[in-house]
Design a protein around this motif. Structure first.
Motif, PDB file in Angstrom:
ATOM      1  N   ARG A  38      -7.292  -4.286  -2.037  1.00 29.49           N
ATOM      2  CA  ARG A  38      -6.041  -4.834  -2.554  1.00 29.49           C
ATOM      3  C   ARG A  38      -5.325  -5.863  -1.686  1.00 29.49           C
ATOM      4  O   ARG A  38      -4.466  -6.586  -2.209  1.00 29.49           O
ATOM      5  CB  ARG A  38      -5.047  -3.678  -2.753  1.00 29.49           C
ATOM      6  CG  ARG A  38      -5.450  -2.727  -3.833  1.00 29.49           C
ATOM      7  CD  ARG A  38      -4.498  -1.555  -3.838  1.00 29.49           C
ATOM      8  NE  ARG A  38      -4.701  -0.695  -4.986  1.00 29.49           N
ATOM      9  CZ  ARG A  38      -4.001   0.403  -5.198  1.00 29.49           C
ATOM     10  NH1 ARG A  38      -3.059   0.773  -4.344  1.00 29.49           N
ATOM     11  NH2 ARG A  38      -4.235   1.146  -6.273  1.00 29.49           N
TER      12      ARG A  38
ATOM     13  N   GLY B  79      -0.059   0.478  -6.926  1.00 32.44           N
ATOM     14  CA  GLY B  79      -0.964  -0.194  -7.858  1.00 32.44           C
ATOM     15  C   GLY B  79      -0.252  -1.091  -8.867  1.00 32.44           C
ATOM     16  O   GLY B  79      -0.908  -1.776  -9.664  1.00 32.44           O
TER      17      GLY B  79
ATOM     18  N   LEU C 297      -3.263  12.586  -5.294  1.00 34.54           N
ATOM     19  CA  LEU C 297      -4.378  11.808  -5.850  1.00 34.54           C
ATOM     20  C   LEU C 297      -5.226  11.196  -4.747  1.00 34.54           C
ATOM     21  O   LEU C 297      -6.448  11.107  -4.850  1.00 34.54           O
ATOM     22  CB  LEU C 297      -3.847  10.677  -6.735  1.00 34.54           C
ATOM     23  CG  LEU C 297      -3.105  11.165  -7.974  1.00 34.54           C
ATOM     24  CD1 LEU C 297      -2.310  10.035  -8.606  1.00 34.54           C
ATOM     25  CD2 LEU C 297      -4.093  11.735  -8.964  1.00 34.54           C
TER      26      LEU C 297
ATOM     27  N   LYS D   6       7.478   1.120   1.592  1.00 36.08           N
ATOM     28  CA  LYS D   6       8.311   0.553   0.519  1.00 36.08           C
ATOM     29  C   LYS D   6       9.506   1.448   0.181  1.00 36.08           C
ATOM     30  O   LYS D   6      10.647   0.996   0.150  1.00 36.08           O
ATOM     31  CB  LYS D   6       7.486   0.390  -0.780  1.00 36.08           C
ATOM     32  CG  LYS D   6       6.337  -0.568  -0.698  1.00 36.08           C
ATOM     33  CD  LYS D   6       5.407  -0.372  -1.900  1.00 36.08           C
ATOM     34  CE  LYS D   6       4.830   1.011  -1.919  1.00 36.08           C
ATOM     35  NZ  LYS D   6       3.628   1.320  -2.518  1.00 36.08           N
TER      36      LYS D   6
ATOM     37  N   ILE E 163       3.867  12.504 -11.033  1.00 36.06           N
ATOM     38  CA  ILE E 163       2.821  11.483 -11.229  1.00 36.06           C
ATOM     39  C   ILE E 163       1.416  12.129 -11.235  1.00 36.06           C
ATOM     40  O   ILE E 163       0.621  11.836 -12.124  1.00 36.06           O
ATOM     41  CB  ILE E 163       2.903  10.373 -10.144  1.00 36.06           C
ATOM     42  CG1 ILE E 163       4.319   9.778 -10.058  1.00 36.06           C
ATOM     43  CG2 ILE E 163       1.852   9.306 -10.351  1.00 36.06           C
ATOM     44  CD1 ILE E 163       4.711   8.831 -11.109  1.00 36.06           C
TER      45      ILE E 163
ATOM     46  N   MET F 196       0.813  -1.217   0.000  1.00 36.53           N
ATOM     47  CA  MET F 196       0.000   0.000   0.000  1.00 36.53           C
ATOM     48  C   MET F 196       0.849   1.271   0.000  1.00 36.53           C
ATOM     49  O   MET F 196       1.953   1.276   0.552  1.00 36.53           O
ATOM     50  CB  MET F 196      -0.847   0.022   1.283  1.00 36.53           C
ATOM     51  CG  MET F 196      -2.099  -0.780   1.239  1.00 36.53           C
ATOM     52  SD  MET F 196      -3.303  -0.083   0.092  1.00 36.53           S
ATOM     53  CE  MET F 196      -3.857   1.402   0.990  1.00 36.53           C
TER      54      MET F 196
ATOM     55  N   THR G 112       8.043  -0.391  -5.797  1.00 38.74           N
ATOM     56  CA  THR G 112       7.024  -0.195  -6.836  1.00 38.74           C
ATOM     57  C   THR G 112       5.921   0.736  -6.314  1.00 38.74           C
ATOM     58  O   THR G 112       5.829   0.986  -5.116  1.00 38.74           O
ATOM     59  CB  THR G 112       6.395  -1.550  -7.248  1.00 38.74           C
ATOM     60  OG1 THR G 112       5.697  -2.102  -6.120  1.00 38.74           O
ATOM     61  CG2 THR G 112       7.455  -2.524  -7.729  1.00 38.74           C
TER      62      THR G 112
HETATM   63  C1  S3P Z   1      -0.570   4.430  -6.586  1.00 36.98           C
HETATM   64  C2  S3P Z   1       0.449   4.588  -5.670  1.00 36.98           C
HETATM   65  C3  S3P Z   1       1.536   5.563  -5.850  1.00 36.98           C
HETATM   66  C4  S3P Z   1       1.747   5.906  -7.324  1.00 36.98           C
HETATM   67  C5  S3P Z   1       0.446   6.290  -7.979  1.00 36.98           C
HETATM   68  C6  S3P Z   1      -0.632   5.208  -7.869  1.00 36.98           C
HETATM   69  C7  S3P Z   1      -1.627   3.434  -6.307  1.00 36.98           C
HETATM   70  O1  S3P Z   1       2.743   5.045  -5.299  1.00 36.98           O
HETATM   71  O2  S3P Z   1       2.315   4.840  -8.013  1.00 36.98           O
HETATM   72  O3  S3P Z   1       0.012   7.487  -7.403  1.00 36.98           O
HETATM   73  O4  S3P Z   1      -2.419   3.098  -7.210  1.00 36.98           O
HETATM   74  O5  S3P Z   1      -1.667   2.937  -5.154  1.00 36.98           O
HETATM   75  P1  S3P Z   1       3.022   4.843  -3.698  1.00 36.98           P
HETATM   76  O6  S3P Z   1       2.548   3.478  -3.324  1.00 36.98           O
HETATM   77  O7  S3P Z   1       4.507   4.961  -3.585  1.00 36.98           O
HETATM   78  O8  S3P Z   1       2.310   5.938  -2.989  1.00 36.98           O
END
Ligand code: S3P
Length: 171
Positions: A137, A83, A121, A17, A47, A12, A80
């Protein structure tokens, strides 16, 4: 330390991470890759700007391209995006070029210190959205993982545990 294969950290947003990965990689002199950072370097914007201008699919495609690119690089510790693992193609790229380690942090801990200002976001919908994503998830994360780092005893304990996990995949 040198790795036999990539070690992909999944989990998450707010699970630790990137911060754990960056720190242990620094201490162990391991190459470290943050896929979000790679995506934003590749497209030349942040992003949230990428989501805003071109939509989530464009971001997800860029994320897959980063993973493909990584398969041709030195084994690294890879953080990563939250998502990334949701796409079957990404799971298969990661499985074929490394091991997948879930940073499994209790929801309450994530909610109490996730940095929403760094995640515009999520910030729009707030903590209920974090909670919703967690429930949506968590089973996917757990079933994709080869190994689990349980991040529930504080930052320092998690650093040690990540170091232990990395030893398993060291040359
Ligand atoms: C996302 C997490 C973000 C980034 C994007 C989408 C997600 O990364 O990849 O905003 O879908 O959970 P982090 O897990 O580093 O916040």
């Amino acid at each position: 330390m040198k790795l036999k294969c990539h070690v992909f950290l999944i989990g998450m947003p707010g699970s630790g991470k990137s911060s754990l990965g960056k720190r242990v990689a620094g201490v162990r002199e391991l190459p470290f890759v943050d896929t979000d950072q790679r995506v934003s370097d590749a497209v030349g914007c942040t992003i949230p700007q990428l989501f805003e201008r071109y939509g989530e699919q464009a971001f997800r495609n860029a994320e897959t391209n980063v993973l493909i690119q990584l398969t041709r690089e030195t084994p690294s510790l890879v953080s990563t995006g939250g998502g990334t693992v949701l796409r079957e193609e990404n799971r298969s790229i990661m499985r074929n070029s490394g091991v997948i380690v879930l940073v499994d942090r209790p929801l309450q801990d994530i909610l109490s210190d996730i940095k929403l200002d760094r995640r515009p976001l999520l910030a729009r919908k707030g903590l209920p959205e974090v909670e919703r994503l967690y429930h949506e998830r968590i089973d996917i994360y757990r079933s994709a993982a080869d190994d689990v780092l349980r991040n529930s005893n504080g930052y320092h304990a998690a650093l040690w545990d990540l170091d232990d996990i990395l030893q398993k995949y060291a040359i």
